[in-house]
Design a protein around this motif. Structure first.
Motif, short mmCIF file in Angstrom:
data_model
loop_
_atom_site.label_atom_id
_atom_site.label_comp_id
_atom_site.label_asym_id
_atom_site.label_seq_id
_atom_site.Cartn_x
_atom_site.Cartn_y
_atom_site.Cartn_z
N ILE A 84 0.83 -1.20 0.00
CA ILE A 84 0.00 0.00 0.00
C ILE A 84 0.87 1.26 0.00
O ILE A 84 1.86 1.34 0.73
N GLU A 91 -7.47 5.87 -3.43
CA GLU A 91 -8.89 5.66 -3.14
C GLU A 91 -9.14 5.97 -1.67
O GLU A 91 -8.30 5.70 -0.81
N PHE A 93 -10.14 5.83 2.02
CA PHE A 93 -10.29 4.77 3.01
C PHE A 93 -11.65 4.86 3.69
O PHE A 93 -12.12 5.94 4.04
N MET A 97 -13.41 -0.95 3.35
CA MET A 97 -12.02 -1.24 3.02
C MET A 97 -11.27 -1.77 4.23
O MET A 97 -10.46 -2.70 4.13
N ARG A 128 -1.93 -1.17 -4.13
CA ARG A 128 -3.11 -0.40 -3.71
C ARG A 128 -2.67 0.97 -3.21
O ARG A 128 -1.71 1.08 -2.45
N ILE A 130 -3.96 4.41 -1.21
CA ILE A 130 -5.03 4.78 -0.29
C ILE A 130 -4.81 6.19 0.25
O ILE A 130 -3.69 6.59 0.55
N ILE A 147 -4.72 3.65 9.29
CA ILE A 147 -5.06 2.39 8.61
C ILE A 147 -4.83 1.20 9.54
O ILE A 147 -5.69 0.33 9.69
#
Length: 229
Positions: A84, A91, A93, A97, A128, A130, A147
């Motif tokens: 990540i 995108e 969070f 997710m 990915r 984020i 996260i």
């Protein structure tokens, strides 16, 4: 779950993972977080990890070589479900997710800094991208901690009450209802009588209606298409 975090300022992440739920998860052997100083993978006397951007412009860019060395070294130790990159253009969070990531076993998070990373890092390694919101931080470290916290608390056994995470805001697309505790009356302010009734079905009905009402008031955007508008 195991989470590796790559950063140029590891000191920013010392606090979040040594207290509260994240520390408890590690003590229980349910999750582990390791922070890696990107400068350990740099070369030269200055341990340089950034350089000027081709084409000019303000700000420095994180170089590909130290990042590649770090990621490739970590990949020799384990296979990552996701690599990540924390970035404002990722995108957004959200709870779904977090739920999805909580089912993974190994995560690697790269914290952006300066004007970001060499695009080739994103092209070659990142699976990915984020963002935690439409704003810019000095670096991705605090976002990475967000996260990790949101994901680790969902792992079974981390919270003392296994059902607590399931009743959080956003899990059912609604905000959580109001909550109350003792005393039942404070300076003339009481609590809804239904909560003292002991009638589970009626209490659940009140909580659902209160959730819908609060969501309509505070986050009506969450109700679009739900039939509860």
């Amino acid at each position: 779950m195991h989470i590796d975090i790559i950063t140029v300022v590891p000191g920013l992440l010392e606090g979040p993972f040594s207290h509260s739920i994240l520390k408890r998860a590690e003590d229980k052997g349910l999750a582990s977080v390791r922070v890696h100083n990107l400068r350990d993978y740099a070369t030269g006397k200055q341990n340089q990890v950034d350089d000027y951007a081709f084409g000019g412009g303000a700000g420095m860019v994180m170089m590909i070589e130290p990042i590649a060395r770090c990621i490739e070294a970590l990949q020799k130790e384990r296979t990552y479900d996701e690599i990540i990159y924390m970035t404002p253009d990722g995108e957004t969070f959200d709870q779904p997710m977090a739920n999805s990531l909580s089912l993974k076993r190994n995560l690697l998070i790269l914290c952006g800094h300066y004007k970001g990373v060499d695009q080739r890092v994103r092209d070659k390694f990142i699976t990915r991208e984020i963002s935690i919101g439409d704003f810019v931080l000095s670096g991705g470290e605090l976002a990475a901690a967000v996260i990790a916290d949101a994901v680790i608390r969902l792992i079974p056994g981390v919270l003392n009450d296994e059902t607590s995470a399931l009743t959080d805001s956003f899990q059912d697309g609604l905000l959580a209802p109001p909550v109350y505790t003792r005393p039942a009356e404070y300076e003339g302010m009481g609590i809804p009588e239904v909560l003292l009734s002991g009638h589970e079905a009626k209490i659940n009905e009140w909580r659902f209606e209160a959730s819908v009402r609060r969501t309509k008031e505070k986050r009506p955007d969450l109700l679009k298409g739900s039939g509860w508008e």
